[in-house]
Design an enzyme around this catalytic site. Structure first.
Site, PDB file in Angstrom:
ATOM      1  N   LYS A   1       2.002 -37.207  -0.822  1.00  0.00           N
ATOM      2  CA  LYS A   1       3.155 -36.498  -0.498  1.00  0.00           C
ATOM      3  C   LYS A   1       3.929 -35.527  -1.090  1.00  0.00           C
ATOM      4  O   LYS A   1       4.337 -34.100  -0.979  1.00  0.00           O
ATOM      5  CB  LYS A   1       4.043 -37.178   0.305  1.00  0.00           C
ATOM      6  CG  LYS A   1       4.258 -38.311   1.362  1.00  0.00           C
ATOM      7  CD  LYS A   1       4.284 -40.043   1.310  1.00  0.00           C
ATOM      8  CE  LYS A   1       4.152 -40.659   2.711  1.00  0.00           C
ATOM      9  NZ  LYS A   1       4.386 -42.063   2.661  1.00  0.00           N
TER      10      LYS A   1
ATOM     11  N   ASP B   1      11.266 -40.471   7.365  1.00  0.00           N
ATOM     12  CA  ASP B   1      10.110 -41.511   7.393  1.00  0.00           C
ATOM     13  C   ASP B   1      10.458 -41.901   9.437  1.00  0.00           C
ATOM     14  O   ASP B   1       9.706 -43.178   9.830  1.00  0.00           O
ATOM     15  CB  ASP B   1      10.110 -42.595   6.592  1.00  0.00           C
ATOM     16  CG  ASP B   1       8.775 -42.654   5.697  1.00  0.00           C
ATOM     17  OD1 ASP B   1       7.713 -41.941   6.438  1.00  0.00           O
ATOM     18  OD2 ASP B   1       8.746 -43.126   5.155  1.00  0.00           O
TER      19      ASP B   1
ATOM     20  N   GLN C   1       8.177 -45.818   0.049  1.00  0.00           N
ATOM     21  CA  GLN C   1       7.041 -46.300   0.486  1.00  0.00           C
ATOM     22  C   GLN C   1       7.214 -47.433   0.569  1.00  0.00           C
ATOM     23  O   GLN C   1       6.914 -48.350  -0.061  1.00  0.00           O
ATOM     24  CB  GLN C   1       5.929 -46.194  -0.846  1.00  0.00           C
ATOM     25  CG  GLN C   1       4.264 -45.369  -0.498  1.00  0.00           C
ATOM     26  CD  GLN C   1       3.763 -45.219   0.726  1.00  0.00           C
ATOM     27  OE1 GLN C   1       4.349 -43.661   0.918  1.00  0.00           O
ATOM     28  NE2 GLN C   1       3.210 -45.352   1.856  1.00  0.00           N
TER      29      GLN C   1
END
Ligand code: NDP
Length: 293
Positions: free
Chosen positions: A52, A119, A96
């Site tokens: 990412k 997200d 994460q």
């Protein structure tokens, strides 16, 4: 059978994002900035976050990676999220997953400012998605929609069977496939570990989405001839021929299933790169939509 090539599609989307950023900057817009939080050093999480951050650099986005030891407390992690919420330089925040078991993932996700929830996991983002309101779509299902769109695969009226009901993949995927939009308008069945006679459902699938987390779980007898198969799974299996000692396989037994499908995503290089595209699209949108005080 046609392979749905996540690398080729993601390269095209990244080019579009780069060009959009150039235009945005020419209008005086701010360079998008993604802040990623990584707790511990789980090798898979390291790899995902690394990709990412790398993609941000490739696109000309700024990124910050904040790393914490697994001894961080939930309170401390929530304070770090709050700092990022208040930091005007940061447009998007991602934490994460998974987090260590002493930290509530729900508490951390709920703490993210919904305007920076790139997200798409926050209850407000998920609520907007369900109601069909504009907002951040969860990155993996969003990436899959981008892929279907790229290949102009019309799923209207088709029966989509989603195996897996997680909050980040299966559940939002089922909502997005059934929404009154394009891609969408499919009839959706959602299956999980308590589904009786799973094969009876998968065999009816015009579009089969596997988000299970079990290596090569979907085998050829479970797939209808001509189906479109989207394999979300990323599983490590031992492979002594590899330097790392493992290789990645999906939730679908690609070797036996591929010849029976009309379209199929490989693992790796299928859904994975598309997830990053979904995240990057959301991050650019976050910068563009930023509320200026
Ligand atoms: P979860 O473990 O959160 O969810 C797995 C789902 O599969 C659950 O709903 C579970 O059912 C269901 N399931 C488990 N076993 C069976 C079974 N025997 N029969 C039917 N259903 C079953 O996983 P995620 O959704 O987070 O991830 C799924 C996979 O996708 C993983 O391999 C993950 O690594 C990968 N992934 C890949 C991404 C990408 O970018 N390509 C992004 C995110 C995830 P129940 O709810 O009943 O337990």
């Amino acid at each position: 059978m046609q392979l749905l090539d996540g690398i080729a599609v993601s390269n095209q989307i990244k080019l579009e994002l780069k060009n959009e950023l150039i235009e945005w900057k020419a209008q005086g817009g701010k360079v998008p900035h993604l802040a990623a939080i990584l707790v511990g050093n789980n090798p898979a999480s390291e790899a995902y976050v690394g990709n990412k951050v790398k993609t941000c650099a490739e696109l000309g986005f700024e990124s910050t990676l904040l790393r914490f030891d697994t001894t961080i407390t939930e309170f401390e992690l929530l304070s770090e999220v709050e700092k990022l919420n208040l930091d005007d330089r940061v447009d998007g925040i991602l934490v994460q997953l998974p987090l260590p078991s002493h930290i509530s993932e729900d508490a951390v996700i709920n703490a993210i400012n919904p305007d920076k929830d790139v997200d798409g996991f926050h209850p407000i983002s998920q609520g907007r998605m369900i109601l069909g309101q504009p907002g951040f779509l969860p990155a993996t299902p969003y990436g899959i929609l981008l892929m279907l769109d790229h290949y102009q695969i019309d799923i209207t009226g088709k029966h989509c069977v989603v195996v897996g009901r997680s909050n980040i993949v299966g559940k939002p995927m089922s909502v997005l496939l059934s929404r009154n939009a394009n891609p969408g308008n499919a009839t959706v069945t959602i299956c999980h570990s308590k589904t009786a006679d799973l094969k009876a459902y998968t065999l009816q699938a015009d579009v089969l989405i596997a988000a299970i987390g079990r290596a090569r779980f979907i085998t050829e007898p479970m797939v209808k001839a001509g189906a479109i198969v989207i394999d979300v799974g990323i599983n490590r299996v031992a492979d002594t021929s590899k330097k790392s000692g493992f290789r990645l396989v999906g939730d679908v037994d690609f070797e036996s299933v591929a010849s029976k499908c009309s379209f199929i995503t490989p693992v790796p290089k299928g859904v994975g790169p598309m997830t990053i595209c979904g995240l990057m699209r959301n991050t650019l949108n976050a910068a563009k939509l930023k509320k200026v005080n």
